[in-house]
Design a protein around this motif. Structure first.
Motif, PDB file in Angstrom:
ATOM      1  N   ARG A 197       0.807  -1.222   0.000  1.00 12.72           N
ATOM      2  CA  ARG A 197       0.000   0.000   0.000  1.00 12.72           C
ATOM      3  C   ARG A 197       0.838   1.269   0.000  1.00 12.72           C
ATOM      4  N   GLN A 198       2.132   1.133   0.251  1.00 13.67           N
ATOM      5  CA  GLN A 198       3.024   2.291   0.311  1.00 13.67           C
ATOM      6  C   GLN A 198       2.524   3.348   1.294  1.00 13.67           C
ATOM      7  N   ASP A 199       2.106   2.860   2.449  1.00 12.34           N
ATOM      8  CA  ASP A 199       1.606   3.760   3.483  1.00 12.34           C
ATOM      9  C   ASP A 199       1.589   3.010   4.808  1.00 12.34           C
ATOM     10  N   ILE A 200       1.358   3.731   5.891  1.00 14.72           N
ATOM     11  CA  ILE A 200       1.260   3.116   7.207  1.00 14.72           C
ATOM     12  C   ILE A 200      -0.113   2.477   7.351  1.00 14.72           C
ATOM     13  N   ARG A 201      -0.125   1.232   7.801  1.00  9.32           N
ATOM     14  CA  ARG A 201      -1.367   0.486   7.960  1.00  9.32           C
ATOM     15  C   ARG A 201      -1.396  -0.212   9.318  1.00  9.32           C
ATOM     16  N   ASN A 202      -2.618  -0.558   9.764  1.00 11.22           N
ATOM     17  CA  ASN A 202      -2.820  -1.339  10.993  1.00 11.22           C
ATOM     18  C   ASN A 202      -3.129  -2.783  10.626  1.00 11.22           C
ATOM     19  N   PHE A 203      -2.527  -3.728  11.348  1.00 12.48           N
ATOM     20  CA  PHE A 203      -2.762  -5.151  11.089  1.00 12.48           C
ATOM     21  C   PHE A 203      -3.024  -5.856  12.417  1.00 12.48           C
ATOM     22  N   ARG A 204      -4.209  -6.465  12.528  1.00 10.80           N
ATOM     23  CA  ARG A 204      -4.513  -7.259  13.722  1.00 10.80           C
ATOM     24  C   ARG A 204      -3.679  -8.536  13.714  1.00 10.80           C
ATOM     25  N   LEU A 205      -3.061  -8.843  14.841  1.00 14.28           N
ATOM     26  CA  LEU A 205      -2.241 -10.053  14.915  1.00 14.28           C
ATOM     27  C   LEU A 205      -3.095 -11.303  14.758  1.00 14.28           C
ATOM     28  N   SER A 206      -4.364 -11.231  15.184  1.00 10.80           N
ATOM     29  CA  SER A 206      -5.233 -12.403  15.107  1.00 10.80           C
ATOM     30  C   SER A 206      -5.592 -12.756  13.672  1.00 10.80           C
ATOM     31  N   ARG A 207      -5.356 -11.847  12.715  1.00  9.88           N
ATOM     32  CA  ARG A 207      -5.655 -12.117  11.315  1.00  9.88           C
ATOM     33  C   ARG A 207      -4.413 -12.498  10.517  1.00  9.88           C
ATOM     34  N   MET A 208      -3.266 -12.600  11.192  1.00 12.98           N
ATOM     35  CA  MET A 208      -2.017 -12.954  10.517  1.00 12.98           C
ATOM     36  C   MET A 208      -1.799 -14.460  10.519  1.00 12.98           C
ATOM     37  N   SER A 209      -1.016 -14.895   9.553  1.00 15.99           N
ATOM     38  CA  SER A 209      -0.548 -16.287   9.536  1.00 15.99           C
ATOM     39  C   SER A 209       0.767 -16.313   8.783  1.00 15.99           C
ATOM     40  N   GLY A 210       1.591 -17.331   9.068  1.00 21.88           N
ATOM     41  CA  GLY A 210       2.850 -17.496   8.350  1.00 21.88           C
ATOM     42  C   GLY A 210       3.831 -16.357   8.534  1.00 21.88           C
ATOM     43  N   LEU A 211       3.902 -15.800   9.734  1.00 21.20           N
ATOM     44  CA  LEU A 211       4.795 -14.669   9.989  1.00 21.20           C
ATOM     45  C   LEU A 211       6.259 -15.098   9.931  1.00 21.20           C
ATOM     46  N   THR A 212       7.073 -14.365   9.152  1.00 22.75           N
ATOM     47  CA  THR A 212       8.510 -14.619   9.078  1.00 22.75           C
ATOM     48  C   THR A 212       9.249 -13.283   9.084  1.00 22.75           C
ATOM     49  N   VAL A 213      10.457 -13.299   9.622  1.00 24.09           N
ATOM     50  CA  VAL A 213      11.311 -12.117   9.628  1.00 24.09           C
ATOM     51  C   VAL A 213      12.196 -12.157   8.394  1.00 24.09           C
ATOM     52  N   LEU A 214      12.252 -11.051   7.655  1.00 24.39           N
ATOM     53  CA  LEU A 214      13.032 -10.974   6.420  1.00 24.39           C
ATOM     54  C   LEU A 214      14.451 -10.475   6.705  1.00 24.39           C
ATOM     55  N   ALA A 215      15.326 -10.679   5.739  1.00 20.85           N
ATOM     56  CA  ALA A 215      16.696 -10.198   5.867  1.00 20.85           C
ATOM     57  C   ALA A 215      16.786  -8.693   5.652  1.00 20.85           C
TER      58      ALA A 215
END
Length: 315
Positions: A197-215
């Motif tokens: 979106r090229q902007d600041i957004r809000n994301f509920r953790l309960s709607r996330m899946s497959g979270l990974t940390v990138l390099a």
């Protein structure tokens, strides 16, 4: 606050910060700048090494440290309840640290204060401080995101969200620069800059899946401050409903984010809401059944009628 308490509080404030202006101290302790000048003089005469720099403010001489002070019952209870909340609402790492902090704090209290604070705390109990889904996966995501925020590492996750004009939920993959975590109405939310979106957004953790940390790393913008950030309010669609007085209290207790006002009238309670799209409150309105009547807009009345007809076909 009497002078003795204020002098002690000023020393603690100077100990907590490097430099403090007299004007800021006056605002903090709700007194005049002239009184702060007199307080600084009194502290110097008492042997506290206060250093004043014209145009900058006051500071304590390097190496000076005020030993721990005693806590009142109210202060002790406040801190202990705070550790209870952290233990219950945060990820396991901070939960364990909160428990350890609680033990250390209790060890610092005098026996009378410890007993009295335990008696007062027994009158409080924290239940359901966070949404049910905070357990398990969401707690693990909290710890991962917290570390990514501190190390300025981007993260990737799949995100589910309802879209107008589509049945069910749609899932998208998001790469974001995480700025901070916010506990809002019992739900943990990630505030992040979204590459999609090229902007600041809000994301509920309960709607996330497959979270990974990138390099990939990122540099937070200098002007961004989580404590003062306010997202742009784009809720431009006005909704008005009439609520049967028998459930008005329940509607109020639902603590719906979109409610603007609730006004008592002879015909019932009139509730005004502001939303971005009707889908955000469609299910909420339907959940109250015949106890709620939509006044406006007509488009929401039409949607309610359509959903009611679909429900009737099932019976």
């Amino acid at each position: 606050m009497n002078k003795t308490d204020r002098l002690l509080a000023i020393v603690l404030e100077l100990q907590r910060k490097n430099v403090v202006r007299a004007e800021d101290l006056a605002d903090t302790f709700e007194t005049s700048v002239r009184t702060i000048y007199r307080d600084m003089q009194a502290l110097s005469e008492a042997g506290v090494p206060v250093v004043g720099a014209p145009g900058s403010g006051y500071s304590l001489m390097e190496g000076y440290f005020l030993p721990p002070v005693s806590f009142s019952v109210e202060e002790a209870v406040t801190l202990l309840i705070g550790t209870d909340l952290v233990e219950q609402a945060f990820d396991p790492t901070y939960g364990a640290r909160a428990k350890a902090s609680q033990r250390k704090l209790e060890a610092l209290l005098s026996e009378p204060v410890r007993q009295e604070s335990a008696r007062v705390r027994s009158a409080f109990r924290l239940l359901d401080t966070c949404e049910n889904t905070i357990q398990g996966q969401v707690l693990a995501y909290m710890e991962t995101l917290r570390q990514a925020i501190l190390s300025h590492q981007k993260v990737r996750f799949r995100y589910q969200k309802s879209h107008p004009g589509h049945d069910g939920r749609r899932e998208s993959v998001r790469d974001v620069a995480p700025y901070g975590l916010v506990l809002a109405r019992g739900s943990w939310v990630l505030l992040a800059h979204c590459d999609l979106r090229q902007d600041i957004r809000n994301f509920r953790l309960s709607r996330m899946s497959g979270l990974t940390v990138l390099a990939d790393s990122f540099t937070p913008p200098d002007q961004f401050q989580l404590a003062s950030y306010k997202p742009q309010d784009d809720r431009h669609l006005l909704v008005r409903i009439r609520v049967n007085s028998t459930i008005a209290d329940k509607v109020k207790e639902s603590n719906n984010f979109f409610i603007e006002t609730m006004e008592e009238h002879p015909v019932g309670t009139l509730v005004t809401l502001r939303v971005r799209q009707l889908e955000e409150i469609l299910s909420w309105v339907l959940g109250w059944g015949a106890q709620v009547v939509v006044i406006e807009p007509q488009s929401l009345r039409d949607r309610i009628r359509e959903e009611a007809e679909k429900m009737l076909q099932h019976y």
